[in-house]
Design an enzyme around this catalytic site. Sequence first.
Site, PDB file in Angstrom:
ATOM      1  N   HIS A 265       0.836  -1.095  -0.073  1.00  0.00           N
ATOM      2  CA  HIS A 265      -0.049   0.020  -0.052  1.00  0.00           C
ATOM      3  C   HIS A 265       0.651   1.214   0.017  1.00  0.00           C
ATOM      4  O   HIS A 265       2.288   1.258   0.249  1.00  0.00           O
ATOM      5  CB  HIS A 265      -0.703  -0.099   1.169  1.00  0.00           C
ATOM      6  CG  HIS A 265       0.041   0.061   2.508  1.00  0.00           C
ATOM      7  ND1 HIS A 265       0.448  -1.171   3.141  1.00  0.00           N
ATOM      8  CD2 HIS A 265       0.364   0.994   3.252  1.00  0.00           C
ATOM      9  CE1 HIS A 265       1.160  -0.725   4.207  1.00  0.00           C
ATOM     10  NE2 HIS A 265       1.249   0.611   4.340  1.00  0.00           N
TER      11      HIS A 265
ATOM     12  N   HIS B 223       5.863   6.299  -0.971  1.00  0.00           N
ATOM     13  CA  HIS B 223       6.608   5.300  -1.492  1.00  0.00           C
ATOM     14  C   HIS B 223       5.810   4.058  -1.120  1.00  0.00           C
ATOM     15  O   HIS B 223       4.675   4.106  -0.219  1.00  0.00           O
ATOM     16  CB  HIS B 223       7.887   5.294  -0.648  1.00  0.00           C
ATOM     17  CG  HIS B 223       7.788   5.088   0.905  1.00  0.00           C
ATOM     18  ND1 HIS B 223       7.279   6.362   1.841  1.00  0.00           N
ATOM     19  CD2 HIS B 223       7.710   3.891   1.759  1.00  0.00           C
ATOM     20  CE1 HIS B 223       7.086   5.738   3.108  1.00  0.00           C
ATOM     21  NE2 HIS B 223       7.559   4.304   2.799  1.00  0.00           N
TER      22      HIS B 223
HETATM   23  P1  2AM Z   1       6.304   2.220   5.449  1.00  0.00           P
HETATM   24  O1  2AM Z   1       5.316   1.983   4.369  1.00  0.00           O
HETATM   25  O2  2AM Z   1       7.170   3.101   5.214  1.00  0.00           O
HETATM   26  O3  2AM Z   1       6.607   0.860   6.088  1.00  0.00           O
HETATM   27  C1  2AM Z   1       1.643   0.681   8.430  1.00  0.00           C
HETATM   28  O4  2AM Z   1       2.487   0.290   9.518  1.00  0.00           O
HETATM   29  C2  2AM Z   1       2.207   1.700   7.612  1.00  0.00           C
HETATM   30  O5  2AM Z   1       2.383   2.795   8.335  1.00  0.00           O
HETATM   31  C3  2AM Z   1       3.466   1.073   7.033  1.00  0.00           C
HETATM   32  O6  2AM Z   1       3.299   1.207   5.410  1.00  0.00           O
HETATM   33  C4  2AM Z   1       4.513   2.192   7.400  1.00  0.00           C
HETATM   34  O7  2AM Z   1       5.148   2.976   6.752  1.00  0.00           O
HETATM   35  C5  2AM Z   1       3.646   3.465   7.859  1.00  0.00           C
HETATM   36  N1  2AM Z   1       4.341   3.904   9.079  1.00  0.00           N
HETATM   37  C6  2AM Z   1       4.739   5.408   9.076  1.00  0.00           C
HETATM   38  N2  2AM Z   1       5.191   5.807  10.258  1.00  0.00           N
HETATM   39  C7  2AM Z   1       5.122   4.617  11.049  1.00  0.00           C
HETATM   40  C8  2AM Z   1       5.855   4.285  12.181  1.00  0.00           C
HETATM   41  N3  2AM Z   1       6.338   5.085  13.331  1.00  0.00           N
HETATM   42  N4  2AM Z   1       5.408   2.895  12.752  1.00  0.00           N
HETATM   43  C9  2AM Z   1       4.782   1.931  11.922  1.00  0.00           C
HETATM   44  N5  2AM Z   1       4.396   2.366  10.779  1.00  0.00           N
HETATM   45  C10 2AM Z   1       4.599   3.377  10.089  1.00  0.00           C
END
Ligand code: 2AM
EC number: 3.1.4.58
Length: 185
Positions: A40, A128
């Site tokens: 996603h 991203h």
């Molecule tokens: P990511 O895509 O860069 O891994 C669910 O956890 C989504 O939320 C993930 O896609 C993750 O990003 C995003 N996300 C952003 N900040 C986060 C955080 N502090 N901890 C966990 N997930 C985070």
Amino acid sequence: MRLFVALSPPPEALAEVSGAVGRVREGWPELRWTAPELWHVTLAFLGEVPDDKLPSLSVRLARAAGRYPPMTLAFAGAGAFPSAKRANVLWLGLRGGEATLPKLAASLAAGAHRAGAREPERRRFHPHLTLGRARTGLDLRELVDSLAAFDGTPWHAGTVHLVRSHLGPHVRYEPVDAWPLAGRG
Ligand code: 2AM
């Protein structure tokens, strides 16, 4: 519950990414590759939100989504956080929506905060798709270079999804709600 707001790219766009990733994946066993069914594009990470905030959260997120227009996006380019030399996250970038996506992400985070979710993150929003994670910073320069030329077929982003994440040995994402991007641009 642990929540985030995201775009869900269509299966064709994800299949294309899967094809490109499949070709390089075997060479990098140190990387924990994300499962394609979980892919996603995060717009706002909300963290733990008390269950009783959900109704007002939904109102705020629906309103924010409704102010921005649908977009044509494509997966393109690759990179790593915090850097390709010491990477914790390998990602594919997005092309399109440059004028809208950061504002949409900021509005969603601000609306969620008003409904009782955590403070919006201060770091710059960088759309991203996370392909893999590594706890120890890995040197992924070669891998990033090999994915950098990726330039996928454009897809339509017309809906914002609220998703609940269930952590554990098998991470699971549960769709909670969805709202149309309904602004005129
Ligand atoms: P990511 O895509 O860069 O891994 C669910 O956890 C989504 O939320 C993930 O896609 C993750 O990003 C995003 N996300 C952003 N900040 C986060 C955080 N502090 N901890 C966990 N997930 C985070």
